[in-house]
Design a protein around this motif. Sequence first.
Motif, PDB file in Angstrom:
ATOM      1  N   LEU A   1      13.469 117.525  14.615  1.00  0.00           N
ATOM      2  CA  LEU A   1      13.101 118.651  15.472  1.00  0.00           C
ATOM      3  C   LEU A   1      12.834 119.945  14.712  1.00  0.00           C
ATOM      4  O   LEU A   1      12.312 120.895  15.296  1.00  0.00           O
ATOM      5  CB  LEU A   1      14.212 118.929  16.492  1.00  0.00           C
ATOM      6  CG  LEU A   1      14.487 117.858  17.544  1.00  0.00           C
ATOM      7  CD1 LEU A   1      15.623 118.320  18.446  1.00  0.00           C
ATOM      8  CD2 LEU A   1      13.236 117.550  18.359  1.00  0.00           C
TER       9      LEU A   1
ATOM     10  N   GLN B   1      13.808 127.757  18.368  1.00  0.00           N
ATOM     11  CA  GLN B   1      12.648 127.241  19.092  1.00  0.00           C
ATOM     12  C   GLN B   1      12.727 127.530  20.587  1.00  0.00           C
ATOM     13  O   GLN B   1      11.925 127.006  21.359  1.00  0.00           O
ATOM     14  CB  GLN B   1      12.511 125.739  18.848  1.00  0.00           C
ATOM     15  CG  GLN B   1      12.265 125.371  17.398  1.00  0.00           C
ATOM     16  CD  GLN B   1      12.135 123.880  17.187  1.00  0.00           C
ATOM     17  OE1 GLN B   1      11.484 123.186  17.964  1.00  0.00           O
ATOM     18  NE2 GLN B   1      12.753 123.369  16.138  1.00  0.00           N
TER      19      GLN B   1
ATOM     20  N   ARG C   1      11.104 118.050  23.789  1.00  0.00           N
ATOM     21  CA  ARG C   1      11.437 117.185  22.666  1.00  0.00           C
ATOM     22  C   ARG C   1      12.940 116.931  22.598  1.00  0.00           C
ATOM     23  O   ARG C   1      13.740 117.833  22.858  1.00  0.00           O
ATOM     24  CB  ARG C   1      10.994 117.830  21.355  1.00  0.00           C
ATOM     25  CG  ARG C   1       9.489 117.849  21.157  1.00  0.00           C
ATOM     26  CD  ARG C   1       9.140 118.463  19.819  1.00  0.00           C
ATOM     27  NE  ARG C   1       7.802 118.064  19.384  1.00  0.00           N
ATOM     28  CZ  ARG C   1       7.334 118.239  18.164  1.00  0.00           C
ATOM     29  NH1 ARG C   1       8.095 118.786  17.229  1.00  0.00           N
ATOM     30  NH2 ARG C   1       6.111 117.853  17.854  1.00  0.00           N
TER      31      ARG C   1
ATOM     32  N   THR D   1       6.800 124.211  16.650  1.00  0.00           N
ATOM     33  CA  THR D   1       7.501 122.931  16.553  1.00  0.00           C
ATOM     34  C   THR D   1       6.855 122.090  15.465  1.00  0.00           C
ATOM     35  O   THR D   1       5.627 121.950  15.406  1.00  0.00           O
ATOM     36  CB  THR D   1       7.446 122.177  17.889  1.00  0.00           C
ATOM     37  OG1 THR D   1       6.084 122.051  18.293  1.00  0.00           O
ATOM     38  CG2 THR D   1       8.220 122.918  18.964  1.00  0.00           C
TER      39      THR D   1
END
Length: 392
Positions: free
Chosen positions: A372, A324, A349, A26
């Motif tokens: 992101l 992710q 997130r 991330t």
Amino acid sequence: MNALRVWSLSVLFAAGCATAPAPRETPPIPDAAALDGEMKRAMAATGAKGLALAVIDDGRVVATRAHGWRNAQGEPLRTDTVMYGASITKTVFAYLVAQLADEARLDLDTSIERYLDRPLPDYADEDRYSTWSHLTGDSRWKAITPRILLTHSAGFANFGFLEPDGKLRIHFAPGSRYAYSGDGIILMQFVLERGLGLDVGTELQQRVFDRLGMRNTSMTWRPDFAHNLADGWTAEGGVEPHDERSKVRAAGSMDTTIDDLSRFAAALVRGEGLSPQAFAAMTAPRLPITTRSQFPTLQAELPEAARRKDLAAGLGLVVFEGPQGPAFFKGGHNESTGNTLVCVSRGRRCVLLLANDVRAEAAFPRLVRFVLGDAGVPWGWEYGPKTFWDGR
């Protein structure tokens, strides 16, 4: 949906991603100056007059920003300005239903028939709800469950009044496929209010808005909103006054602020207020999505080979597997509003975007990626054919 069905979907998701690379690291969250700069660039590129953004990291709100105007008089849009929540209301409502299921007030997989004191088509028509009498003679309504309603698979069009003859109908076997429906959410509201005797506006106020400190959020208009209220801009640049909604509509009557709704987003991504089982019920893949785009809602299903294998309905959310890892999102839209919430499970997130100018939507993919990194959001499915701002 039974436990075997949910397990099977999860296995399919895992299998579909088995050959994919490991989830990417991330990226660091941009600082306030970088966020401000990117928002201003997005607004300049799209012509949007107002845009608010929030960032959640590790389940905590770490930034809320607002730029532009809240009305044609040039008064500033602030992080505490009241904006229209649009269909993100559906996610907040699904969170309430998940809590009620947690408390065994209802069963997500039990027919709604159990909760009503007479057959659904026998209820008198009311303008607050849809026209259930149009379902007379179609017993398939008895197969509808709360989970089916919250996964948009009841078989309804978006709204019955959009049908050629203006009549609500069931187009396919409930639970068999996804087709976005505001009337499905309104039917869930009807079941809670008429079947369980709850007031949805009161329940949301007490269980969600008050509990999370969302002081400027309501399912109906409040006079104190008037001093700091956002009007909207259409794609053609026309100004639309803020609608003072007088009725609780679980499909989309919520007024809120970026400060307030970011608190809900943070609570949701960390599972606050829900058991692990209820959180999984909302955010795990429940029903494959088999269409090319979200709208029109009753379009033909794609051939198996052309479908995005990782895309599915959760409860009041759309879930997917991106670079992710597992993630979910929900959008909200009308002629002068563009909203989106995107959350990645890894790192808990999220990015929340509220725009009182629908033109800002063209910048949403770029803005979400800026915060992101590449999350794999299915923008093409959400918006259909659309030209997005690429940042150049």
